[in-house]
Design a protein around this motif. Structure first.
Motif, short mmCIF file in Angstrom:
data_model
loop_
_atom_site.label_atom_id
_atom_site.label_comp_id
_atom_site.label_asym_id
_atom_site.label_seq_id
_atom_site.Cartn_x
_atom_site.Cartn_y
_atom_site.Cartn_z
N SER A 158 10.67 7.13 -1.53
CA SER A 158 9.58 6.42 -1.97
C SER A 158 9.96 5.02 -2.99
O SER A 158 11.03 5.25 -3.52
CB SER A 158 8.79 7.36 -2.69
OG SER A 158 9.39 7.73 -3.91
N GLU A 179 2.24 5.52 -4.92
CA GLU A 179 1.63 5.97 -3.81
C GLU A 179 2.35 6.72 -2.71
O GLU A 179 2.42 7.85 -2.09
CB GLU A 179 0.97 5.01 -2.96
CG GLU A 179 -0.28 4.43 -3.63
CD GLU A 179 -0.01 2.97 -4.34
OE1 GLU A 179 -0.74 2.37 -4.97
OE2 GLU A 179 1.32 3.00 -4.67
N GLU A 180 3.59 6.04 -2.46
CA GLU A 180 4.65 6.85 -1.67
C GLU A 180 5.40 8.05 -2.33
O GLU A 180 5.53 9.15 -1.77
CB GLU A 180 5.79 5.75 -1.22
CG GLU A 180 5.35 4.55 -0.30
CD GLU A 180 6.47 3.87 0.24
OE1 GLU A 180 7.58 3.94 -0.45
OE2 GLU A 180 6.32 3.06 1.03
N ARG A 190 2.66 10.67 -1.52
CA ARG A 190 2.52 11.06 -0.15
C ARG A 190 3.88 11.65 0.47
O ARG A 190 3.84 12.80 1.06
CB ARG A 190 2.38 9.66 0.56
CG ARG A 190 2.10 10.11 1.95
CD ARG A 190 1.48 8.84 2.70
NE ARG A 190 2.45 7.71 2.79
CZ ARG A 190 2.42 6.79 2.33
NH1 ARG A 190 1.57 6.41 1.31
NH2 ARG A 190 3.53 5.83 2.70
N ARG A 244 3.97 15.08 -1.39
CA ARG A 244 3.35 16.20 -0.74
C ARG A 244 3.72 16.48 0.83
O ARG A 244 3.59 17.82 1.13
CB ARG A 244 1.99 15.44 -0.31
CG ARG A 244 0.69 16.20 0.55
CD ARG A 244 -0.22 15.29 0.79
NE ARG A 244 -1.24 15.90 1.93
CZ ARG A 244 -1.93 15.49 2.69
NH1 ARG A 244 -2.20 14.03 2.60
NH2 ARG A 244 -2.73 16.33 3.64
N ALA A 245 4.41 15.75 1.38
CA ALA A 245 4.93 16.00 2.61
C ALA A 245 5.92 17.19 2.52
O ALA A 245 6.17 18.13 3.19
CB ALA A 245 5.35 14.84 3.55
N LYS A 274 -6.44 10.67 -4.12
CA LYS A 274 -6.48 9.95 -2.79
C LYS A 274 -5.49 10.44 -1.78
O LYS A 274 -5.66 10.28 -0.39
CB LYS A 274 -6.33 8.50 -3.08
CG LYS A 274 -6.81 7.49 -1.75
CD LYS A 274 -6.59 6.07 -2.10
CE LYS A 274 -6.72 4.94 -1.16
NZ LYS A 274 -6.79 3.68 -1.52
N ALA A 275 -4.26 10.59 -2.25
CA ALA A 275 -2.95 10.97 -1.25
C ALA A 275 -3.33 12.60 -0.84
O ALA A 275 -2.62 13.04 0.12
CB ALA A 275 -1.82 10.90 -2.25
N VAL A 295 -2.88 15.15 -2.79
CA VAL A 295 -2.14 16.09 -3.46
C VAL A 295 -2.98 17.28 -3.90
O VAL A 295 -3.74 16.77 -4.70
CB VAL A 295 -1.14 15.35 -4.37
CG1 VAL A 295 -0.27 16.25 -5.33
CG2 VAL A 295 -0.08 14.28 -3.62
#
Length: 334
Positions: free
Chosen positions: A239, A243-244, A247, A250-251, A280-281, A283
């Motif tokens: 990241s 935001e990254e 995201r 989370r992955a 928004k992501a 999580v």
């Protein structure tokens, strides 16, 4: 009792919103509207039952914010000077100074409009006050709810503690700001373990162009050097932005467990916006904040608010445009 109906209605919206998902900016606005309508109802009720006290409350409701605005301008300017002296003249470090000077500029405009009494200047001053008032209301909602959000309880059980990265000193060393996040992350981890959880601590941060290694690796090394068990650390090293961070983290968590639960750790000034971004992501977790140097907080908070304001730019810029068009219409028909 009817006078309090709007305040009660917005407070109900606030409670329902927090119950549904506390990571929503709408909760902050509903709470702010509840407070505003509640204060107006109190003044109105006092005015009807005790006219003198109602007058005192009405004057106080006008005078105290006005005095507070002047004091705030002085504080922001002083803080801006401190920021420049300690952190340098980067644009982000000038925010509190510019905000303080901007408030003084609006005050000067209002004084000039009242003294000169020209129609054009009065319209410009009224439009400016409308714009500043709208932004100031949202800012107070943001600060107030961010303070409240940081004190709401988080889950007693979680599978992951996610610590968000930031820049490294000299390309490899963890700076105090990031160390504060890591120490809070360790504290959250230890509290979860004491409650019977077996969480993993996930360090999140990739390698910037001026860094010798990914931030997540430097963060993990910092913890291990201070006795944290290396087998309980997971590293997310791709990241580049918050935001990254969210995201990609989370992955990793979903890859190991689709039903994961987590607590995200960042600095206190960043916690509420990170929570909005986490929602928004997608999580599945709340955000907690770590301590930040007091002098750093005002500029950082202004920066966070600006980002949230622009994240809802369709509504916010639309309202601002309507206020400007309203002022132009008054100018045209005067």
């Amino acid at each position: 009792m009817l006078a309090y109906a709007p305040a009660m209605l917005f407070f109900l919206f606030f409670c329902l919103g927090v119950r549904r998902d506390r990571r929503r900016f709408g909760n902050a606005v509903h709470l702010g509207l509840a407070v505003v309508f509640g204060l107006l109802a109190v003044v109105g009720t006092l005015g009807r039952s005790h006219p003198l006290w109602g007058l005192v409350a009405g004057v106080a409701l006008f005078v105290l914010p006005a005095l507070g605005t002047v004091v705030l301008a002085g504080f922001l300017i002083a803080n801006g000077v401190t920021m420049v002296r300690k952190e340098g003249r980067r644009p982000a470090n000038l925010l509190s100074l510019l905000a303080g000077l901007g408030i003084l500029g609006v005050i000067a405009l209002l004084i000039a409009a009242v003294v000169r009494q020209t129609a054009g200047l009065l319209v410009i001053a009224a439009t400016t006050v409308g714009l500043v008032g709208y932004v100031a209301f949202l800012f107070l909602c943001f600060v107030g709810y961010a303070f409240l959000y940081g004190r709401l309880p988080v889950r007693r059980q979680a599978d992951y503690v996610v610590v968000l990265g930031s820049g490294l000193i000299g390309g490899s060393k963890v700076p105090p700001l990031l160390a504060s996040r890591l120490e809070r992350g360790r504290a959250v981890y230890e509290r979860l373990v004491a409650r019977g959880s077996t969480p993993l601590l996930l360090t999140s941060g990739g390698q910037g162009p001026d860094e010798k290694l990914p931030e997540s690796h430097a963060m993990a090394d910092y913890l291990v050097e201070r006795g944290f068990p290396v087998d309980r650390i997971v590293r997310e090293d791709r990241s580049r932005t918050t935001e990254e961070n969210l995201r990609f983290s989370r992955a990793l968590m979903e890859e190991a467990n689709l039903d994961y639960r987590c607590v995200v750790v960042t600095n206190n000034y960043h916690a509420f916006r990170a929570a909005l971004m986490a929602r928004k992501a997608g999580v599945n977790g709340q955000v907690v904040g770590s301590p930040t140097a007091a002098y750093f907080w005002p500029s950082a908070t202004i920066r966070e608010f600006a980002a949230v304001f622009l994240a809802h730019k369709v509504v916010n810029l639309g309202v601002c445009l309507l206020l400007v068009l309203g002022g132009a219409l008054i100018w045209w028909v005067r």
